[in-house]
Design an enzyme around this catalytic site. Structure first.
Site, PDB file in Angstrom:
ATOM      1  N   ASP A  98       0.865  -1.177   0.000  1.00 20.41           N
ATOM      2  CA  ASP A  98       0.000   0.000   0.000  1.00 20.41           C
ATOM      3  C   ASP A  98       0.903   1.229   0.000  1.00 20.41           C
ATOM      4  OD1 ASP A  98      -3.001  -0.782   0.621  1.00 20.41           O
ATOM      5  OD2 ASP A  98      -1.762  -2.081   1.876  1.00 20.41           O
ATOM      6  N   LYS A 201     -10.131   0.441  -4.663  1.00 18.21           N
ATOM      7  CA  LYS A 201     -10.583   0.091  -3.314  1.00 18.21           C
ATOM      8  C   LYS A 201     -11.300   1.286  -2.685  1.00 18.21           C
ATOM      9  CE  LYS A 201      -6.188   1.360  -1.093  1.00 18.21           C
ATOM     10  NZ  LYS A 201      -4.991   0.865  -0.399  1.00 18.21           N
ATOM     11  N   HIS A 214     -10.818  -2.158  10.418  1.00 13.32           N
ATOM     12  CA  HIS A 214      -9.628  -2.728  11.044  1.00 13.32           C
ATOM     13  C   HIS A 214      -9.940  -3.161  12.479  1.00 13.32           C
ATOM     14  CE1 HIS A 214      -7.752  -0.397   7.801  1.00 13.32           C
ATOM     15  NE2 HIS A 214      -6.704  -1.195   7.929  1.00 13.32           N
ATOM     16  N   ASP A 287      -9.711  -7.194   1.067  1.00 15.25           N
ATOM     17  CA  ASP A 287      -8.908  -6.421   1.998  1.00 15.25           C
ATOM     18  C   ASP A 287      -8.358  -7.436   3.007  1.00 15.25           C
ATOM     19  OD1 ASP A 287      -7.716  -4.262   3.255  1.00 15.25           O
ATOM     20  OD2 ASP A 287      -9.552  -3.086   3.373  1.00 15.25           O
TER      21      ASP A 287
END
Length: 364
Positions: A98, A201, A214, A287
């Site tokens: 990323d 995304k 997360h 993800d």
């Protein structure tokens, strides 16, 4: 079902998979290509890196994911990436990171890598042409280090100023779909020119959410807007067919009646909206499947089997919640066992393998 019968069922699909010049030797190899994992170590001499290289060579892992702990120096990164590529020259691994800019970067000034601003700053301060030059320079520097996939651009709309994971870090280009589309296009073109793949995304849209996947469960039922699909709709219509990354977001009307089932495990979103409605033909990647929204609610077996049945092609595991060298073997074991018991699941693996091989043809 006996393994021999499953393989007989798969034989026509194996022929199709081989048509691109790469022959699938086994169900295990096809399953292995669906796995991208994070790893421990920051040097080509580390035992963990050597073990991962061997997994790639055996076809047990389809790619690797870099996090900041893997980056001790740019020379070290380049050496590891060269070793990963050399392990499987005919079917190269996805070497991913990323590197959006701003707060979301794995390569930083601390190791001598020139950083760039976050998406919101780029859109506010730079024209589309200036942004393309910025991203072209970034992509060329990433490619020179041996990376072939950058998980971006962000296609989310900046709809909630209190959003904890998108707005907070300036990760979206704008609230307006047309602005997001224009800057996404520059990011994609710049990376393609450098020989790198990209990933839109976070489908179906994280910009309106009120929590961070997360950390745990994220319900977008009352916040998500249809406009959040517009960047995907426009870019796919233009021919985009690399990666789309699926977020872990729950929407009651798209969950198939299963309470708490996130978009990454939901056929309605992947096979229904993304592939059926929007016409996406590329590779669908999750993800990180170790985020709280997944690991706090589903076992490893449930995660893997539900994701594949939902239409997922590549399973991304950061390998950070309980780091272990055996993780890829565990994931592959779940895939193979389920395929041996269910021909329809085996066919899904073969379909994903064909898409993955076709995309990897572009990075040789």
């Amino acid at each position: 079902m006996p393994k021999s019968l499953v393989l007989r069922f798969l034989a026509p699909l194996l022929v199709l998979a081989a048509s691109g010049g790469v022959h699938a030797q086994s169900l295990e190899e096809m399953a292995g290509q669906m796995i991208v994992v994070g790893f421990e170590g920051d040097s080509v001499d580390d035992r963990s890196v050597a073990a991962l290289r061997e997994e790639i060579a055996q076809g047990h892992v389809g790619g690797v994911m870099y996090l900041k702990p893997n980056v001790a120096s740019l020379a070290g990164v380049e050496a590891m990436n060269a070793a990963f590529r050399a392990a499987s020259p005919d079917l190269p691994p996805f070497i991913t990171l990323d590197q959006e800019g701003g707060a979301v970067e794995r390569l930083t000034q601390a190791v001598g890598f020139t950083e760039i601003p976050d998406a919101a700053t780029v859109a506010a301060r730079s024209s589309v042409a200036e942004a393309e030059a910025l991203y072209a320079d970034l992509a060329q520097r990433l490619a020179a280090l041996g990376f072939n996939v950058n998980f971006g651009p962000v296609a989310d709309l900046d709809l909630n100023p209190d959003n904890q994971i998108i707005a907070r870090y300036g990760r979206a280009f704008a609230a307006d779909p047309q602005t997001v589309i224009a800057y996404d296009q520059t990011f994609i073109r710049a990376h393609e020119a450098a020989g790198m793949l990209t990933a839109l995304k976070h489908f179906p849209g994280h910009g309106s959410s009120t929590a961070d996947s997360h950390e745990g469960f994220v319900d977008i039922t009352d916040t998500w807007q249809e406009s959040e699909l517009e960047p995907y709709r426009a870019l796919i219509a233009e021919g985009y067919d690399e990666f789309v990354m699926i977020a872990h977001l729950y929407h009651a009307r798209y969950s198939g009646g299963v309470e708490g089932l996130p978009s990454s495990l939901t056929p309605r979103w992947i096979d229904g909206v993304l592939r059926g409605e929007l016409g996406f033909t590329g590779v669908v990647i999750s993800d990180d499947l170790e985020m709280g929204a997944i690991r706090k609610h589903f076992t490893l077996e449930e995660t893997v089997t539900r994701a594949v049945r939902a239409g997922m092609d590549v399973l991304l595991f950061s390998n950070t919640s309980d780091p272990r060298a055996s993780l890829a073997d565990e994931i592959r074991g779940v895939l193979v066992a389920e395929a041996e018991a269910d021909p329809a699941f085996a066919a899904r693996i073969a379909e994903s393998y064909q898409r993955i091989v076709a995309l990897k043809d572009r990075i040789r």
